[in-house]
Motif scaffolding. Sequence first.
Motif, PDB file in Angstrom:
ATOM      1  N   ALA A  62      33.947 -39.133   8.275  1.00 26.89           N
ATOM      2  CA  ALA A  62      32.562 -39.606   8.284  1.00 26.89           C
ATOM      3  C   ALA A  62      31.582 -38.451   8.439  1.00 26.89           C
ATOM      4  CB  ALA A  62      32.366 -40.630   9.401  1.00 26.89           C
ATOM      5  N   GLN A  63      31.935 -37.452   9.239  1.00 26.69           N
ATOM      6  CA  GLN A  63      31.059 -36.295   9.378  1.00 26.69           C
ATOM      7  C   GLN A  63      30.932 -35.546   8.049  1.00 26.69           C
ATOM      8  OE1 GLN A  63      29.234 -35.204  12.282  1.00 26.69           O
ATOM      9  NE2 GLN A  63      29.691 -37.359  12.694  1.00 26.69           N
ATOM     10  N   GLU A  64      32.012 -35.490   7.303  1.00 34.21           N
ATOM     11  CA  GLU A  64      31.956 -34.839   5.989  1.00 34.21           C
ATOM     12  C   GLU A  64      31.103 -35.655   5.015  1.00 34.21           C
ATOM     13  OE1 GLU A  64      34.898 -32.658   2.778  1.00 34.21           O
ATOM     14  OE2 GLU A  64      35.651 -34.412   3.852  1.00 34.21           O
ATOM     15  N   TRP A  65      31.179 -36.988   5.098  1.00 37.32           N
ATOM     16  CA  TRP A  65      30.312 -37.811   4.248  1.00 37.32           C
ATOM     17  C   TRP A  65      28.842 -37.432   4.471  1.00 37.32           C
ATOM     18  CZ3 TRP A  65      32.758 -43.182   5.750  1.00 37.32           C
ATOM     19  CH2 TRP A  65      33.950 -43.361   5.037  1.00 37.32           C
ATOM     20  N   GLY A  66      28.459 -37.286   5.722  1.00 38.73           N
ATOM     21  CA  GLY A  66      27.073 -36.942   6.017  1.00 38.73           C
ATOM     22  C   GLY A  66      26.680 -35.603   5.440  1.00 38.73           C
ATOM     23  N   GLU A  67      27.557 -34.636   5.554  1.00 38.37           N
ATOM     24  CA  GLU A  67      27.265 -33.306   5.016  1.00 38.37           C
ATOM     25  C   GLU A  67      27.150 -33.342   3.497  1.00 38.37           C
ATOM     26  OE1 GLU A  67      29.415 -28.930   4.613  1.00 38.37           O
ATOM     27  OE2 GLU A  67      30.155 -30.375   6.094  1.00 38.37           O
ATOM     28  N   LEU A  68      28.084 -34.004   2.838  1.00 34.42           N
ATOM     29  CA  LEU A  68      28.082 -34.030   1.379  1.00 34.42           C
ATOM     30  C   LEU A  68      26.904 -34.820   0.825  1.00 34.42           C
ATOM     31  CD1 LEU A  68      31.894 -34.570   0.673  1.00 34.42           C
ATOM     32  CD2 LEU A  68      30.567 -32.466   0.332  1.00 34.42           C
ATOM     33  N   ALA A  69      26.540 -35.907   1.485  1.00 33.41           N
ATOM     34  CA  ALA A  69      25.425 -36.726   1.000  1.00 33.41           C
ATOM     35  C   ALA A  69      24.118 -35.954   1.027  1.00 33.41           C
ATOM     36  CB  ALA A  69      25.309 -37.993   1.833  1.00 33.41           C
ATOM     37  N   ASN A  70      24.003 -35.006   1.942  1.00 30.21           N
ATOM     38  CA  ASN A  70      22.793 -34.190   2.001  1.00 30.21           C
ATOM     39  C   ASN A  70      22.874 -32.951   1.123  1.00 30.21           C
ATOM     40  OD1 ASN A  70      20.636 -35.009   4.259  1.00 30.21           O
ATOM     41  ND2 ASN A  70      22.665 -35.735   4.863  1.00 30.21           N
ATOM     42  N   PRO A  93      29.187 -39.910  -4.145  1.00 37.73           N
ATOM     43  CA  PRO A  93      30.050 -40.958  -3.572  1.00 37.73           C
ATOM     44  C   PRO A  93      29.989 -41.052  -2.047  1.00 37.73           C
ATOM     45  CG  PRO A  93      31.208 -39.809  -5.330  1.00 37.73           C
ATOM     46  CD  PRO A  93      29.911 -39.078  -5.117  1.00 37.73           C
ATOM     47  N   SER A  94      29.712 -39.937  -1.377  1.00 42.75           N
ATOM     48  CA  SER A  94      29.648 -39.974   0.084  1.00 42.75           C
ATOM     49  C   SER A  94      28.506 -40.865   0.574  1.00 42.75           C
ATOM     50  CB  SER A  94      29.465 -38.560   0.636  1.00 42.75           C
ATOM     51  OG  SER A  94      30.628 -37.796   0.419  1.00 42.75           O
ATOM     52  N   TRP A  95      27.408 -40.878  -0.154  1.00 38.15           N
ATOM     53  CA  TRP A  95      26.300 -41.784   0.203  1.00 38.15           C
ATOM     54  C   TRP A  95      26.775 -43.227   0.188  1.00 38.15           C
ATOM     55  CZ3 TRP A  95      21.139 -42.167   1.577  1.00 38.15           C
ATOM     56  CH2 TRP A  95      20.505 -43.372   1.279  1.00 38.15           C
ATOM     57  N   HIS A  96      27.501 -43.584  -0.840  1.00 36.73           N
ATOM     58  CA  HIS A  96      27.961 -44.968  -0.955  1.00 36.73           C
ATOM     59  C   HIS A  96      28.947 -45.315   0.148  1.00 36.73           C
ATOM     60  CE1 HIS A  96      25.845 -45.675  -4.670  1.00 36.73           C
ATOM     61  NE2 HIS A  96      26.370 -44.593  -5.217  1.00 36.73           N
ATOM     62  N   GLU A  97      29.763 -44.356   0.579  1.00 34.66           N
ATOM     63  CA  GLU A  97      30.670 -44.619   1.694  1.00 34.66           C
ATOM     64  C   GLU A  97      29.887 -44.869   2.978  1.00 34.66           C
ATOM     65  OE1 GLU A  97      33.781 -45.179   1.592  1.00 34.66           O
ATOM     66  OE2 GLU A  97      34.186 -44.575  -0.467  1.00 34.66           O
ATOM     67  N   LEU A  98      28.878 -44.059   3.228  1.00 29.28           N
ATOM     68  CA  LEU A  98      28.043 -44.261   4.420  1.00 29.28           C
ATOM     69  C   LEU A  98      27.352 -45.617   4.378  1.00 29.28           C
ATOM     70  CD1 LEU A  98      26.427 -40.710   4.504  1.00 29.28           C
ATOM     71  CD2 LEU A  98      27.949 -41.634   6.267  1.00 29.28           C
ATOM     72  N   VAL A 101      29.845 -48.660   4.974  1.00 29.43           N
ATOM     73  CA  VAL A 101      30.179 -48.887   6.381  1.00 29.43           C
ATOM     74  C   VAL A 101      28.982 -49.477   7.123  1.00 29.43           C
ATOM     75  CG1 VAL A 101      30.847 -47.791   8.543  1.00 29.43           C
ATOM     76  CG2 VAL A 101      31.936 -47.081   6.400  1.00 29.43           C
ATOM     77  N   ALA A 102      27.794 -48.931   6.883  1.00 30.75           N
ATOM     78  CA  ALA A 102      26.610 -49.414   7.591  1.00 30.75           C
ATOM     79  C   ALA A 102      26.362 -50.897   7.337  1.00 30.75           C
ATOM     80  CB  ALA A 102      25.385 -48.596   7.181  1.00 30.75           C
ATOM     81  N   VAL A 103      26.449 -51.308   6.081  1.00 31.42           N
ATOM     82  CA  VAL A 103      26.202 -52.712   5.749  1.00 31.42           C
ATOM     83  C   VAL A 103      27.319 -53.594   6.298  1.00 31.42           C
ATOM     84  CG1 VAL A 103      25.951 -54.360   3.857  1.00 31.42           C
ATOM     85  CG2 VAL A 103      24.804 -52.142   3.729  1.00 31.42           C
ATOM     86  N   GLU A 104      28.562 -53.172   6.135  1.00 31.03           N
ATOM     87  CA  GLU A 104      29.681 -53.972   6.626  1.00 31.03           C
ATOM     88  C   GLU A 104      29.652 -54.129   8.145  1.00 31.03           C
ATOM     89  OE1 GLU A 104      33.184 -52.088   5.156  1.00 31.03           O
ATOM     90  OE2 GLU A 104      32.972 -52.895   3.117  1.00 31.03           O
TER      91      GLU A 104
END
Length: 552
Positions: A62-70, A93-98, A101-104
């Motif tokens: 999840a921390q990597e998702w945040g880095e990649l999305a930015n 794709p990392s934005w969509h993963e974040l 999870v947020a919506v779910e």
Amino acid sequence: MVHTPASPQPYSTHAVSNQPPPLAPYDASQDAALLEGLRREGADWAEEGIRRLGRRAGSEEAQEWGELANRHAPVLRTHDRYGHRVDEVDFHPSWHELMRVAVEEGLAGAPWADARPGAHVARTAGGLVWGHTEAGHGCPTSMTYAAVPALRRQPDLAKVYEPLLTSRAYDPGLRVPADKRGLLAGMGMTEKQGGSDVRTNTTTATATAEAGVYTLRGHKWFTSAPMCDVFLVLAQAPEGLSCFLVPRVLPDGTRNAFRIQRLKDKLGNHSNASSEPEFDGTVAWLVGPEGQGVKTIIEMVNCTRLDCVMSSATLMRKTLVEAGHHVRHRSAFGARLVDQPLMRNVLADLALESEAATTLALRLAGAADRAVRGDEGERAFRRLATAVGKYWVTKRGPAFTAEALECLGGNGYVEDSGMPRHYREAPLLSIWEGSGNVNALDVLRALGRDPATVDALFAELAPARGADARLDAAVTRLKDTLATATPSGARRLVELMALTLQASLLVRHAPSAVADAFCATRLGGDWGHSFGTLPDGADVDAILERALPAAG
């Protein structure tokens, strides 16, 4: 014979030492102030889920998702390969993963469909932990959350859209809204000539032959998350400024006129797209009566301002955790940084600010939850205290984040540390949903129009009476200041309100070490001009033991 020298070994000139290991994986929910507030505000049933989400937020993935999305910012695609206008925004794709999870996890509109007391508190607590990943994707989830109560002003529209806005299914892509499993909502309020002064908007709404249906023409200056399915938009109708629902795709499957001229090149919040759309013959449905656009969206503003407080508190906690982790593993001048008295003073001072922000955010969420369920006292408190909290907590965020970054020294000033991203994010929250002056003047407006807000504020402060002389003196000053409040002194008034409110909450609910140090510094004047100036009598050890997660 040619001699080939041996290849140099990695780091042949030095050994890597005295550097902290990666923070992840860690548990973002390991925060006493958060968990205590969750229980106190009526959402103890959500604790297991919050702890699970906190562990996920602190995971390496999840921390990597945040880095990649930015790192990989969204890209505007105005036309397809054939020349058709599409006005779509492509995300990593990392934005969509974040987002998924947020919506779910119910961080968008889900609480409005949850009958359990504390549902809105649980959502805020979820945001306080999941926000450790990154802040940008909190924008569409916040707007989706805020759109529901505004849309309820038009029951026929709410009947169609609310079940989809409160869904826990993340279903990206532009399609007919009714055909999707879940929807996201955005907002189109401000225009270049007025900004927060939305009554100067020039976008026009013209009624069609179909009741409640209009066409819009105009230009919006700051419309975030343009990939959302529906938008609440302000425009000038014959009876005045009104609120409208604008879908990106119309019920017959055709694209509505939503021409994205460009994406904003922002200081921070890079993962999230903010746009300038033009409307020209854009089909829209009236939400609430004509001429009552501001009244229709005021409930939305209460929701998004709460999320500004939540997000600022999250940034504080995230950067405090990062700073604490660094100083535990870094040594200088013969000792670990965490054992250096002055560094401990800095961290403890930051910890006080973080706990006060988190505690206030959850108290505001509790007020929102109870106000939704019909509690008039909590409604009045929420109306005033949310604007107060929005002003103060978001103002404290940039200075706090800068100090936390400095704990890392030069290491904190490079992008790899993640701290520059947090630092760039912090000022946004004091601007979004009204800058400091707008919120301070809104507090005066609430005081003048709704006397019940004053009674609610002092009712909130009353249970702490007599527990701390400095707090009692501050409450007396507040009463005197209220009696002579003027627009030019609005900031002074709001700051005193915020500090007395935070101090009251800490005196009632936090350990004595935390409450005493907060009152001594923020109310008693025993404080310098920066973080790290706690008096010698402050119980720094107890404050840090409570604030910092267990060493990993």
